[in-house]
Design a protein around this motif. Structure first.
Motif, PDB file in Angstrom:
ATOM      1  N   ALA A  36     -12.675   7.484  -5.148  1.00 13.80           N
ATOM      2  CA  ALA A  36     -13.254   7.222  -6.471  1.00 13.80           C
ATOM      3  C   ALA A  36     -12.217   7.390  -7.568  1.00 13.80           C
ATOM      4  O   ALA A  36     -12.154   6.587  -8.509  1.00 13.80           O
ATOM      5  CB  ALA A  36     -14.440   8.152  -6.702  1.00 13.80           C
ATOM      6  N   ARG A  37     -11.364   8.426  -7.451  1.00  9.42           N
ATOM      7  CA  ARG A  37     -10.340   8.643  -8.482  1.00  9.42           C
ATOM      8  C   ARG A  37      -9.328   7.516  -8.521  1.00  9.42           C
ATOM      9  O   ARG A  37      -8.755   7.210  -9.563  1.00  9.42           O
ATOM     10  CB  ARG A  37      -9.639   9.984  -8.249  1.00  9.42           C
ATOM     11  CG  ARG A  37     -10.429  11.178  -8.733  1.00  9.42           C
ATOM     12  CD  ARG A  37      -9.581  12.429  -8.817  1.00  9.42           C
ATOM     13  NE  ARG A  37      -9.176  12.938  -7.521  1.00  9.42           N
ATOM     14  CZ  ARG A  37      -9.892  13.800  -6.807  1.00  9.42           C
ATOM     15  NH1 ARG A  37     -11.057  14.232  -7.259  1.00  9.42           N
ATOM     16  NH2 ARG A  37      -9.454  14.239  -5.641  1.00  9.42           N
ATOM     17  N   HIS A  38      -9.093   6.879  -7.350  1.00  7.76           N
ATOM     18  CA  HIS A  38      -8.094   5.806  -7.282  1.00  7.76           C
ATOM     19  C   HIS A  38      -8.724   4.411  -7.297  1.00  7.76           C
ATOM     20  O   HIS A  38      -8.023   3.408  -7.134  1.00  7.76           O
ATOM     21  CB  HIS A  38      -7.219   6.001  -6.040  1.00  7.76           C
ATOM     22  CG  HIS A  38      -6.358   7.222  -6.118  1.00  7.76           C
ATOM     23  ND1 HIS A  38      -5.059   7.183  -6.560  1.00  7.76           N
ATOM     24  CD2 HIS A  38      -6.639   8.525  -5.857  1.00  7.76           C
ATOM     25  CE1 HIS A  38      -4.557   8.420  -6.549  1.00  7.76           C
ATOM     26  NE2 HIS A  38      -5.499   9.245  -6.127  1.00  7.76           N
ATOM     27  N   ARG A  39     -10.044   4.391  -7.480  1.00  6.99           N
ATOM     28  CA  ARG A  39     -10.769   3.122  -7.615  1.00  6.99           C
ATOM     29  C   ARG A  39     -10.561   2.197  -6.411  1.00  6.99           C
ATOM     30  O   ARG A  39     -10.322   1.004  -6.548  1.00  6.99           O
ATOM     31  CB  ARG A  39     -10.373   2.419  -8.917  1.00  6.99           C
ATOM     32  CG  ARG A  39     -10.705   3.257 -10.153  1.00  6.99           C
ATOM     33  CD  ARG A  39     -10.362   2.547 -11.438  1.00  6.99           C
ATOM     34  NE  ARG A  39     -10.683   3.393 -12.592  1.00  6.99           N
ATOM     35  CZ  ARG A  39     -10.510   3.032 -13.854  1.00  6.99           C
ATOM     36  NH1 ARG A  39     -10.025   1.833 -14.132  1.00  6.99           N
ATOM     37  NH2 ARG A  39     -10.815   3.852 -14.834  1.00  6.99           N
ATOM     38  N   VAL A  40     -10.653   2.804  -5.243  1.00 10.93           N
ATOM     39  CA  VAL A  40     -10.613   2.043  -3.993  1.00 10.93           C
ATOM     40  C   VAL A  40     -11.762   2.547  -3.133  1.00 10.93           C
ATOM     41  O   VAL A  40     -12.475   3.490  -3.494  1.00 10.93           O
ATOM     42  CB  VAL A  40      -9.264   2.226  -3.257  1.00 10.93           C
ATOM     43  CG1 VAL A  40      -8.106   1.654  -4.076  1.00 10.93           C
ATOM     44  CG2 VAL A  40      -9.003   3.693  -2.930  1.00 10.93           C
ATOM     45  N   THR A  41     -11.940   1.935  -1.985  1.00 10.32           N
ATOM     46  CA  THR A  41     -13.023   2.358  -1.102  1.00 10.32           C
ATOM     47  C   THR A  41     -12.531   3.430  -0.136  1.00 10.32           C
ATOM     48  O   THR A  41     -11.339   3.489   0.191  1.00 10.32           O
ATOM     49  CB  THR A  41     -13.552   1.172  -0.282  1.00 10.32           C
ATOM     50  OG1 THR A  41     -12.516   0.720   0.601  1.00 10.32           O
ATOM     51  CG2 THR A  41     -13.995   0.037  -1.200  1.00 10.32           C
ATOM     52  N   ILE A  78      -2.067   8.741  -3.461  1.00 10.98           N
ATOM     53  CA  ILE A  78      -3.196   9.443  -2.851  1.00 10.98           C
ATOM     54  C   ILE A  78      -2.732  10.766  -2.246  1.00 10.98           C
ATOM     55  O   ILE A  78      -3.408  11.797  -2.375  1.00 10.98           O
ATOM     56  CB  ILE A  78      -3.874   8.543  -1.797  1.00 10.98           C
ATOM     57  CG1 ILE A  78      -4.640   7.414  -2.510  1.00 10.98           C
ATOM     58  CG2 ILE A  78      -4.806   9.342  -0.896  1.00 10.98           C
ATOM     59  CD1 ILE A  78      -5.169   6.343  -1.594  1.00 10.98           C
ATOM     60  N   LYS A  79      -1.568  10.774  -1.620  1.00 12.98           N
ATOM     61  CA  LYS A  79      -1.039  12.027  -1.075  1.00 12.98           C
ATOM     62  C   LYS A  79      -0.776  13.029  -2.194  1.00 12.98           C
ATOM     63  O   LYS A  79      -1.039  14.230  -2.036  1.00 12.98           O
ATOM     64  CB  LYS A  79       0.245  11.758  -0.286  1.00 12.98           C
ATOM     65  CG  LYS A  79       0.014  11.111   1.076  1.00 12.98           C
ATOM     66  CD  LYS A  79       1.331  10.926   1.806  1.00 12.98           C
ATOM     67  CE  LYS A  79       1.106  10.396   3.216  1.00 12.98           C
ATOM     68  NZ  LYS A  79       2.399  10.208   3.948  1.00 12.98           N
ATOM     69  N   GLY A 120       0.786  -1.225   0.000  1.00  6.41           N
ATOM     70  CA  GLY A 120       0.000   0.000   0.000  1.00  6.41           C
ATOM     71  C   GLY A 120       0.816   1.272   0.000  1.00  6.41           C
ATOM     72  O   GLY A 120       0.251   2.355  -0.142  1.00  6.41           O
ATOM     73  N   ALA A 121       2.160   1.179   0.149  1.00  9.09           N
ATOM     74  CA  ALA A 121       2.977   2.396   0.223  1.00  9.09           C
ATOM     75  C   ALA A 121       2.880   3.203  -1.068  1.00  9.09           C
ATOM     76  O   ALA A 121       2.749   4.421  -1.039  1.00  9.09           O
ATOM     77  CB  ALA A 121       4.431   2.031   0.529  1.00  9.09           C
ATOM     78  N   ALA A 122       2.951   2.531  -2.201  1.00 11.81           N
ATOM     79  CA  ALA A 122       2.860   3.238  -3.483  1.00 11.81           C
ATOM     80  C   ALA A 122       1.484   3.863  -3.651  1.00 11.81           C
ATOM     81  O   ALA A 122       1.350   4.995  -4.142  1.00 11.81           O
ATOM     82  CB  ALA A 122       3.159   2.285  -4.633  1.00 11.81           C
ATOM     83  N   ARG A 123       0.444   3.135  -3.242  1.00  9.14           N
ATOM     84  CA  ARG A 123      -0.913   3.667  -3.341  1.00  9.14           C
ATOM     85  C   ARG A 123      -1.065   4.903  -2.455  1.00  9.14           C
ATOM     86  O   ARG A 123      -1.669   5.899  -2.858  1.00  9.14           O
ATOM     87  CB  ARG A 123      -1.917   2.596  -2.916  1.00  9.14           C
ATOM     88  CG  ARG A 123      -3.359   3.062  -2.910  1.00  9.14           C
ATOM     89  CD  ARG A 123      -3.953   3.101  -4.304  1.00  9.14           C
ATOM     90  NE  ARG A 123      -4.200   1.757  -4.793  1.00  9.14           N
ATOM     91  CZ  ARG A 123      -4.743   1.495  -5.969  1.00  9.14           C
ATOM     92  NH1 ARG A 123      -5.072   2.481  -6.774  1.00  9.14           N
ATOM     93  NH2 ARG A 123      -4.932   0.250  -6.363  1.00  9.14           N
ATOM     94  N   LEU A 124      -0.498   4.866  -1.245  1.00  9.34           N
ATOM     95  CA  LEU A 124      -0.601   6.010  -0.348  1.00  9.34           C
ATOM     96  C   LEU A 124       0.150   7.208  -0.919  1.00  9.34           C
ATOM     97  O   LEU A 124      -0.328   8.348  -0.822  1.00  9.34           O
ATOM     98  CB  LEU A 124      -0.059   5.643   1.037  1.00  9.34           C
ATOM     99  CG  LEU A 124      -0.127   6.759   2.094  1.00  9.34           C
ATOM    100  CD1 LEU A 124      -1.555   7.260   2.266  1.00  9.34           C
ATOM    101  CD2 LEU A 124       0.439   6.267   3.425  1.00  9.34           C
ATOM    102  N   VAL A 175     -12.746  12.290   1.228  1.00 10.43           N
ATOM    103  CA  VAL A 175     -12.181  10.945   1.142  1.00 10.43           C
ATOM    104  C   VAL A 175     -12.908  10.142   0.067  1.00 10.43           C
ATOM    105  O   VAL A 175     -12.295   9.315  -0.628  1.00 10.43           O
ATOM    106  CB  VAL A 175     -12.237  10.244   2.516  1.00 10.43           C
ATOM    107  CG1 VAL A 175     -13.676   9.990   2.957  1.00 10.43           C
ATOM    108  CG2 VAL A 175     -11.440   8.946   2.501  1.00 10.43           C
ATOM    109  N   ALA A 176     -14.197  10.407  -0.121  1.00 12.28           N
ATOM    110  CA  ALA A 176     -14.954   9.685  -1.143  1.00 12.28           C
ATOM    111  C   ALA A 176     -14.488  10.063  -2.551  1.00 12.28           C
ATOM    112  O   ALA A 176     -14.349   9.199  -3.424  1.00 12.28           O
ATOM    113  CB  ALA A 176     -16.445   9.966  -0.984  1.00 12.28           C
TER     114      ALA A 176
END
Length: 326
Positions: A237-242, A217-218, A210-214, A232-233
């Motif tokens: 949505a832009r990253h296709r996660v919940t 997102i940052k 998840g480090a790359a995903r975080l 957060v929603a």
């Protein structure tokens, strides 16, 4: 700070210039923005260059598409600016201070302006240079291993390319506060490049799931921090996660989504309040421009975070306007 019109854009297309004057025109454009350079065309390639340059307060920009050339950049005197080179197309070999690396499309390299550097560019190469004062960055270089290394940071790179396109355009940025915010955005994005460079090694933290995903997102939050629609929603949505997954990523760093967003907005507001170029802006205008929808809330959280009111920070700024407190 003046409007965008006060910081002219220089464009050079060598097919519109007599052959004998082409290299001199390009070198003059670089000297007025990034640094003095010498250019040597490859023996197997007729010299051709299409470039755009602009010098803004706290940011120098250059975009170039060229034939095969070797560029020697002279050491700048004074200061400790960093130059970020973003390879858009082609292949660029870079040398500085005994180090060497090769940039391919998508790579970024960081060099020091105070040291000379050499760039050998393959034909049909396209790249962007950004000169940034190191003191303007929220993430500084404290490890020289970051220098002269190919950095893969796709999210910050994509944002940089978009912002450079805007800042090198001939329209828009007519309001000083808009220009100031745009430059501040670039400073934040290149800070993310430095974070990506340090996090791209073999540390356990960098390898954490998840480090790359975080990091992505940052980067997204930094780009959209001024929007009061940032939630957060919307990020999820832009990253296709919940949204729950986004919250868990921040919890892994012992913080929350809301706290990170607030930190970005407060830091941006503090920079603007302390910037003489934004002295004509009211505190409420700065708060709203940084994503706050309620002035009393902004004043309260700003004082809690920095131990001083926005007015106190503004009053420490030279040339602060008398009417800028409201």
């Amino acid at each position: 700070m003046g409007t965008g019109a006060h910081f002219p854009i220089t464009r050079v297309a060598t097919d519109e210039i007599p052959v004998a004057e082409r290299i001199a025109e390009v070198c003059a454009a670089y000297a007025g923005t990034i640094a003095d350079v010498e250019i040597m065309p490859h023996a197997t390639s007729e010299f051709a260059w299409r470039g755009t340059w602009r010098k803004l307060p706290g940011l120098a920009l250059a975009s170039a598409a060229t034939s095969g050339v070797r560029i020697t950049r002279a050491a700048a005197s004074g200061g400790d600016d960093l130059i970020f080179t973003v390879a858009v197309e082609g292949r660029i070999m870079l040398q500085q201070a005994g180090r060497e690396t090769v940039l391919r499309a998508g790579d970024i390299a960081v060099t020091r302006a105070r040291q000379s550097a050499m760039f050998d560019c393959a034909p049909e190469s396209h790249w962007i240079d950004l000169g940034v004062p190191s003191h303007a960055l929220s993430s500084t270089i404290d490890d020289d291993a970051v220098l002269v290394a190919a950095i893969a940071a796709p999210e910050p790179r994509a944002m940089l390319v978009r912002y450079v396109d805007v800042l090198l355009a001939s329209v828009g940025l007519e309001r000083p506060e808009t220009l100031s915010l745009a430059v501040a955005h670039v400073h934040e994005i290149v800070s993310l490049v430095l974070l990506a460079a340090r996090g791209g090694g073999a540390s356990d933290r960098a390898r954490r799931p998840g480090a790359a995903r975080l990091r992505a997102i940052k980067a997204d939050i930094v780009e959209h921090a001024s929007s009061r629609d940032l939630t957060v929603a919307s990020v999820a949505a832009r990253h296709r996660v919940t949204p729950r997954y986004v919250r868990k990523l921040f919890e892994s760093e012992h913080t929350t989504f809301s706290e990170f967003v607030l930190q970005q907005r407060l830091a941006r507001a503090r920079r603007m309040l302390a910037d003489p170029r934004a002295a004509g802006e009211t505190i409420s205008a700065i708060a709203f421009a940084c994503g706050f929808g309620d002035l009393s809330y902004f004043n309260r959280v700003f004082r809690r975070h920095y131990g001083a009111t926005p007015t106190a920070v503004r009053e420490r700024t030279p040339e602060a306007g008398c009417g800028a407190a409201g």
